[in-house]
Design a protein around this motif. Structure first.
Motif, PDB file in Angstrom:
ATOM      1  N   ALA A 107       0.848  -1.193   0.000  1.00 57.03           N
ATOM      2  CA  ALA A 107       0.000   0.000   0.000  1.00 57.03           C
ATOM      3  C   ALA A 107       0.877   1.233   0.000  1.00 57.03           C
ATOM      4  CB  ALA A 107      -0.929  -0.007   1.206  1.00 57.03           C
ATOM      5  N   GLU A 108       0.377   2.299  -0.616  1.00 60.35           N
ATOM      6  CA  GLU A 108       1.116   3.550  -0.673  1.00 60.35           C
ATOM      7  C   GLU A 108       0.132   4.716  -0.567  1.00 60.35           C
ATOM      8  OE1 GLU A 108       4.116   5.943  -0.395  1.00 60.35           O
ATOM      9  OE2 GLU A 108       4.428   3.791  -0.697  1.00 60.35           O
ATOM     10  N   THR A 109       0.530   5.778   0.104  1.00 65.02           N
ATOM     11  CA  THR A 109      -0.327   6.946   0.258  1.00 65.02           C
ATOM     12  C   THR A 109       0.463   8.219   0.004  1.00 65.02           C
ATOM     13  OG1 THR A 109       0.138   7.203   2.625  1.00 65.02           O
ATOM     14  CG2 THR A 109      -1.714   5.766   2.010  1.00 65.02           C
ATOM     15  N   ALA A 110      -0.290   9.275  -0.315  1.00 62.08           N
ATOM     16  CA  ALA A 110       0.299  10.610  -0.459  1.00 62.08           C
ATOM     17  C   ALA A 110      -0.751  11.628  -0.048  1.00 62.08           C
ATOM     18  CB  ALA A 110       0.754  10.855  -1.892  1.00 62.08           C
ATOM     19  N   ASP A 111      -0.352  12.606   0.742  1.00 58.52           N
ATOM     20  CA  ASP A 111      -1.267  13.630   1.231  1.00 58.52           C
ATOM     21  C   ASP A 111      -1.005  14.949   0.516  1.00 58.52           C
ATOM     22  OD1 ASP A 111      -2.335  11.816   2.965  1.00 58.52           O
ATOM     23  OD2 ASP A 111      -1.119  12.447   4.685  1.00 58.52           O
ATOM     24  N   GLY A 112      -2.063  15.708   0.337  1.00 63.96           N
ATOM     25  CA  GLY A 112      -1.933  17.021  -0.281  1.00 63.96           C
ATOM     26  C   GLY A 112      -2.947  17.984   0.295  1.00 63.96           C
ATOM     27  N   ALA A 113      -2.739  19.243   0.030  1.00 64.15           N
ATOM     28  CA  ALA A 113      -3.624  20.283   0.537  1.00 64.15           C
ATOM     29  C   ALA A 113      -4.667  20.619  -0.519  1.00 64.15           C
ATOM     30  CB  ALA A 113      -2.827  21.528   0.904  1.00 64.15           C
ATOM     31  N   GLY A 114      -5.917  20.261  -0.264  1.00 57.49           N
ATOM     32  CA  GLY A 114      -7.006  20.606  -1.164  1.00 57.49           C
ATOM     33  C   GLY A 114      -7.161  19.640  -2.322  1.00 57.49           C
ATOM     34  N   VAL A 115      -8.326  19.774  -2.990  1.00 59.53           N
ATOM     35  CA  VAL A 115      -8.662  18.864  -4.089  1.00 59.53           C
ATOM     36  C   VAL A 115      -7.671  18.963  -5.237  1.00 59.53           C
ATOM     37  CG1 VAL A 115     -10.397  18.385  -5.857  1.00 59.53           C
ATOM     38  CG2 VAL A 115     -11.117  18.831  -3.513  1.00 59.53           C
ATOM     39  N   ASN A 116      -7.162  20.159  -5.478  1.00 62.45           N
ATOM     40  CA  ASN A 116      -6.265  20.344  -6.619  1.00 62.45           C
ATOM     41  C   ASN A 116      -4.914  19.646  -6.445  1.00 62.45           C
ATOM     42  OD1 ASN A 116      -8.105  21.867  -8.091  1.00 62.45           O
ATOM     43  ND2 ASN A 116      -7.497  23.774  -7.061  1.00 62.45           N
ATOM     44  N   SER A 117      -4.677  19.079  -5.279  1.00 60.51           N
ATOM     45  CA  SER A 117      -3.407  18.380  -5.052  1.00 60.51           C
ATOM     46  C   SER A 117      -3.435  16.935  -5.516  1.00 60.51           C
ATOM     47  CB  SER A 117      -3.061  18.408  -3.557  1.00 60.51           C
ATOM     48  OG  SER A 117      -3.981  17.599  -2.814  1.00 60.51           O
ATOM     49  N   VAL A 118      -4.634  16.433  -5.904  1.00 54.16           N
ATOM     50  CA  VAL A 118      -4.748  14.984  -6.139  1.00 54.16           C
ATOM     51  C   VAL A 118      -3.914  14.512  -7.331  1.00 54.16           C
ATOM     52  CG1 VAL A 118      -7.012  14.780  -5.048  1.00 54.16           C
ATOM     53  CG2 VAL A 118      -6.858  15.229  -7.506  1.00 54.16           C
ATOM     54  N   LEU A 119      -3.755  15.331  -8.366  1.00 54.90           N
ATOM     55  CA  LEU A 119      -2.993  14.880  -9.533  1.00 54.90           C
ATOM     56  C   LEU A 119      -1.525  14.646  -9.170  1.00 54.90           C
ATOM     57  CD1 LEU A 119      -4.486  17.056 -12.415  1.00 54.90           C
ATOM     58  CD2 LEU A 119      -5.065  14.714 -11.753  1.00 54.90           C
ATOM     59  N   ALA A 120      -0.956  15.566  -8.401  1.00 57.26           N
ATOM     60  CA  ALA A 120       0.426  15.369  -7.960  1.00 57.26           C
ATOM     61  C   ALA A 120       0.527  14.165  -7.038  1.00 57.26           C
ATOM     62  CB  ALA A 120       0.926  16.634  -7.254  1.00 57.26           C
ATOM     63  N   SER A 121      -0.480  13.966  -6.189  1.00 56.79           N
ATOM     64  CA  SER A 121      -0.469  12.813  -5.285  1.00 56.79           C
ATOM     65  C   SER A 121      -0.571  11.504  -6.065  1.00 56.79           C
ATOM     66  CB  SER A 121      -1.626  12.916  -4.285  1.00 56.79           C
ATOM     67  OG  SER A 121      -1.469  14.033  -3.437  1.00 56.79           O
ATOM     68  N   ILE A 122      -1.381  11.513  -7.105  1.00 56.69           N
ATOM     69  CA  ILE A 122      -1.508  10.306  -7.939  1.00 56.69           C
ATOM     70  C   ILE A 122      -0.162   9.965  -8.567  1.00 56.69           C
ATOM     71  CG2 ILE A 122      -2.496   9.417 -10.088  1.00 56.69           C
ATOM     72  CD1 ILE A 122      -5.093  10.872  -9.331  1.00 56.69           C
ATOM     73  N   ASP A 123       0.534  10.970  -9.101  1.00 52.82           N
ATOM     74  CA  ASP A 123       1.865  10.725  -9.672  1.00 52.82           C
ATOM     75  C   ASP A 123       2.794  10.088  -8.639  1.00 52.82           C
ATOM     76  OD1 ASP A 123       1.552  11.560 -12.309  1.00 52.82           O
ATOM     77  OD2 ASP A 123       1.882  13.671 -11.800  1.00 52.82           O
TER      78      ASP A 123
END
Length: 885
Positions: free
Chosen positions: A361-377
């Protein structure tokens, strides 16, 4: 008393032998008899016994016992497996024809058995000829008893032996599904046993057997609830420390170019904009890898249909795992997005589909909805590394999602909805969503490509060009793979399409060998240019189980096989394509049946097809309708269909209008060449050339072929003036387009001019260099004409042999949008008449009459047009036949 003594005598027991045992049980057989009645049941079981006998002989099995079930012995596990697979399928088909659900459960095991033969007297009073005992027998029985209906279970001994030999089953063996159901315990047996399942896609249940008092899953202590509760605190305390200290490699066997299934996104944020957009982004990010292959959503939904589930079924852990097992994927990726501690967390699990356990499993956190693309990468990069891809490869084959898609989640969502509509072939809805994605982000290159693909799918080539250009202007906004795909399509519309486009498709196939668009498109270009061996190689690759369009690729395989004169094989491939695609028989199957001279079946297929309702789509069904009427010598019907099709095509595109006008004139020339007016042929040629000169190369080639067809018909009427006027213009066009088959056809017409002007040797010299296996059908027709004009009758006969024997090529050759199909088919029949004439002139009257009989068997004398009847009449020997004429 003597007989009784012999019966009670103890038979001699053979030495222990290692054998494969197969036990089967027909599910609910008693209920079945009660439901359908004794008479129907007797008929059913009679057919069942015939099936069993046939399979016994095919798989070299020995039937030991039977009642509601079977006990068979085999020398090899693969023979037992072959019997079981055919038996399951055979019962399924037998039941379908009777509207019954006939299923069997089967158990396959390998072990030592003891055998002995009963005396003849014992057999006469009911004993079995051969008795079988040993521990292997109850083991096979336990496997059979625990199997679900339609399921084949194998022991740990039988599975590796059968799996290694599966290639002996041919193509079917490559597509078998193998699944481990873990370790099981059996009543009365001290040790647990590993159990496996094997079956065909769409048939095998691929579900774990249910526990029973005699067989139950061997669950480790740590997985039992009571033990787990007692040890939870210790495990958490120690396990967390060990995990972060060691981070062990995932317990999953994953190799380069293995497949993964992406499950549906679990969106726990409540923000609907993430539902489709994030899932699409996850796929695009993973698809950049040349190490990990992602099963397309279209293919996953197709597998859902084969599982008899609705297309909108959620791909959760369980459903996605079953899809992975059915489609040969090694892992499932389960993405999740949630709000945790004020941040948006993107996480993904790698799941082993065999156990449905999370192995990484792997996770990444970001600030706000607009962070999801960078988190997906970030998450997909870690997942790729965990599956074995090197850091260097990940860095090389990765680009940030906002740069290769869009930074607008709304645009990405619209694009996702468009791709789903496109997969359903709902081009109207897909076009709206692609357009909306472009409105939200005018630089969204993938959306422009989507609109171009819609127009190409509709054969609206000119309409596709502006969208291709807009995508090209934004090529930096594409992944490497999508950039290569775009380059290939752009080359299809370029000035050097004939040369550059195939190279582009081949490059795409080489760089991304499991992205099958490159293989299919390269196969198509090879097929169009009659390079059938190369076309078959690449088209076969595109029939992989993971390819969502594998049915289309299998149809292309069938068409290629027909061109290679593998007619029965072609028919089977076309039928397989039909089964994969779930569509009814089409004109390709009609062509294959006609090439085999199964005309009633071919006509039956054609009767089910629409004709002139949709001019640019359904009109193509008329190609085979006309050709098959010609093939049977039904001239009036052929002319009626050709004329009505030509009239309907006038309301369609210029491409269709010119093609069907050319075909109408071909039929007219065969019916009555004297009435074929040069003015009509010139009008067709001029119209086609005008369209060719102002169209893209993609449409120029067929239009040029239509013009050449007009010149060829004029030559068959013995005239040369029209070709003299138009050949220079067509030659210039052919040189510009560069299509090899178009250049060939120009040479054919030029050679026809040489022959008609009294230079047959020059015509032969012009044509001979074309013979390399990729030559057009009409090259051989032109060579025959030249040899015959030169008085080289033996060589002319050889060409006629080739023409008569290549009925598959006549029907399937696609150059010029199949405009020469009817003429090619007619020439296969006329070859017999020409052979008869040459043999007759050479004094070989018996051979000539044999050829003439073959000709008249295909085209009956009373239906022949006058000009052909006169040719046949010369050779009819008896006065009765002459009187008939």
């Amino acid at each position: 008393m003597r007989a009784m003594n012999e019966m009670t005598q103890r038979p001699s027991i053979d030495a222990p032998q290692l054998r494969t045992l197969l036990l089967t049980d027909l599910c609910d057989s008693t209920t079945l008899v009660e439901r359908i009645g004794d008479v129907a049941a007797a008929t059913l079981f009679r057919d069942h016994d015939r099936l069993v006998l046939d399979l016994q002989q095919r798989w070299r099995g020995r039937l030991i016992d039977r009642s509601d079930g079977l006990l068979l012995l085999f020398e090899r596990p693969i023979d037992g497996l072959g019997f079981a697979l055919d038996y399951v399928r055979g019962l399924r088909e037998m039941g379908a024809s009777r509207r019954l659900d006939l299923k069997v459960r089967a158990g396959l095991h390998v072990g030592e058995v003891l055998t002995w033969r009963n005396s003849e007297e014992a057999v006469q009073v009911g004993a079995k000829p051969l008795e079988v005992e040993g521990l292997a027998k109850p083991m096979a029985a336990r496997l059979m008893a625990m199997a679900r209906p339609g399921q084949i279970l194998l022991s740990a001994v039988a599975e590796p032996l059968a799996h290694r030999a599966a290639r002996e089953l041919g193509e079917r063996g490559q597509h078998l599904l193998w699944k481990s159901h873990g370790r099981w315990r059996f009543k009365g047996m001290p040790d647990s046993q590993q159990i496996y399942e094997v079956g065909e896609p769409g048939i095998a249940p691929l579900r774990a057997p249910t526990n029973s008092p005699k067989a139950w899953r061997d669950v480790p202590l740590w997985r039992r609830p009571a033990a787990l509760a007692a040890e939870a605190a210790v495990i958490v305390g120690i396990g967390v420390g060990v995990w972060f200290a060691t981070r062990p490699a995932p317990a999953i066997a994953f190799n380069q170019r293995d497949w993964v299934v992406v499950a549906d996104l679990r969106n726990l944020t409540g923000q609907t904009v993430l539902d489709d957009s994030m899932e699409q982004a996850f796929r695009i990010s993973l698809e950049q890898s040349r190490y990990v292959n992602v099963l397309s959503d279209m293919k996953a939904r197709d597998t859902l249909a084969r599982m008899q589930l609705k297309s909108d079924t959620v791909l959760d852990r369980s459903v996605a795992s079953e899809i992975a097992l059915r489609d040969g994927a090694r892992a499932v990726i389960l993405p999740t997005v949630a709000e945790v501690g004020g941040k948006v967390r993107v996480s993904a699990e790698i799941i082993d589909p065999n156990t449905q356990a999370t192995v990484y499993a792997e996770t990444a956190d970001g600030a706000g909805v607009n962070s999801v693309l960078a988190s997906i990468d970030e998450v997909t990069g870690e997942l790729r590394a965990s599956l074995g891809e090197t850091v260097k490869a990940i860095e090389s084959d990765s680009a940030e999602l906002p740069k290769v898609t869009t930074s607008s989640l709304e645009a990405l969502r619209a694009y996702s909805l468009a791709t789903k509509a496109y997969a359903r072939r709902d081009f109207g809805e897909a076009s709206q969503y692609f357009s909306e994605a472009i409105r939200l982000d005018p630089n969204f290159a993938l959306a422009y490509m989507g609109l171009a693909r819609i127009h190409i799918s509709r054969a609206e080539n000119e309409a596709a060009k502006p969208f291709l250009q807009k995508a090209l202007d934004r090529k930096s906004r594409l992944t490497r793979r999508d950039g290569l795909y775009l380059d290939a399509w752009a080359a299809e519309f370029g000035d050097k399409a004939a040369v550059e486009a195939p190279l582009r498709w081949k490059t795409l196939a080489g760089m991304y060998p499991d992205f099958y668009a490159g293989h299919f498109q390269y196969a198509w270009s090879a097929f169009v240019n009659n390079r059938f061996d190369e076309a078959l190689k690449y088209a076969s690759i595109a029939t992989a189980p993971q390819e969502p369009m594998r049915g289309t690729a299998m149809e292309l395989v069938g068409r290629i096989e027909l061109a290679r004169e593998e007619r029965l094989k072609a028919l089977r491939s076309l039928q397989q394509a039909q089964a994969i695609g779930g569509y009814p028989a089409n004109r390709r199957q009609a062509a294959a049946l006609a090439a085999l001279e199964r005309f009633p079946q071919a006509r039956q297929v054609l009767q089910t097809l629409p004709a002139n309702g949709s001019p640019d789509g359904q009109l193509t069904n008329q190609l085979e309708r006309i050709a098959i009427e010609v093939d049977q010598g039904r001239w009036k019907d052929a002319h009626t269909v050709a004329a009505s099709s030509s009239n309907a095509a006038k309301r369609a595109t210029p491409l269709m209008a010119n093609e069907f006008r050319a075909i109408e004139l071909m039929v007219q020339s065969m019916l009555d060449p004297a009435r074929l007016r040069e003015a009509d042929l010139e009008q067709l040629a001029q119209n086609a050339l005008t369209e060719a000169e102002r169209s893209s190369n993609r449409d120029s080639t067929p239009q040029a072929f239509f013009a050449l067809a007009a010149l060829k018909l004029d030559q068959r009427a013995g005239r040369t003036a029209l070709a003299d006027r138009l050949i220079p213009r067509i030659r210039t066009l052919a040189n510009r387009v560069g299509e090899p088959v178009l250049r060939q056809m120009v040479v054919v017409v030029e050679a026809g001019q040489q022959r008609l002007k009294g230079q047959p040797q020059d015509a032969i010299a012009t044509l001979r260099p074309l013979i390399d296996g990729s030559e057009l059908f009409q090259v051989h027709v032109a060579l025959h004409d030249a040899y015959r004009a030169a008085g080289q009758n033996e060589k002319a006969l050889a060409e006629l042999n080739w023409i008569a024997e290549h009925r598959g090529r006549a029907y399937s050759e696609v150059a010029g949008d199949q405009v020469f199909q009817s003429l090619n088919v007619a020439d296969t029949r006329l070859a017999r008449l020409s052979r008869a004439e040459i043999l007759w002139q050479g004094g070989k009257t018996a051979d000539a009459r044999q050829e003439l009989d073959l000709f008249l068997a295909g085209w009956p004398l009373d239906q022949l047009p006058d000009h052909l009847r006169r040719r046949a009449a010369v050779m009819l020997l008896d006065s009765k036949a002459k009187t008939t004429v």
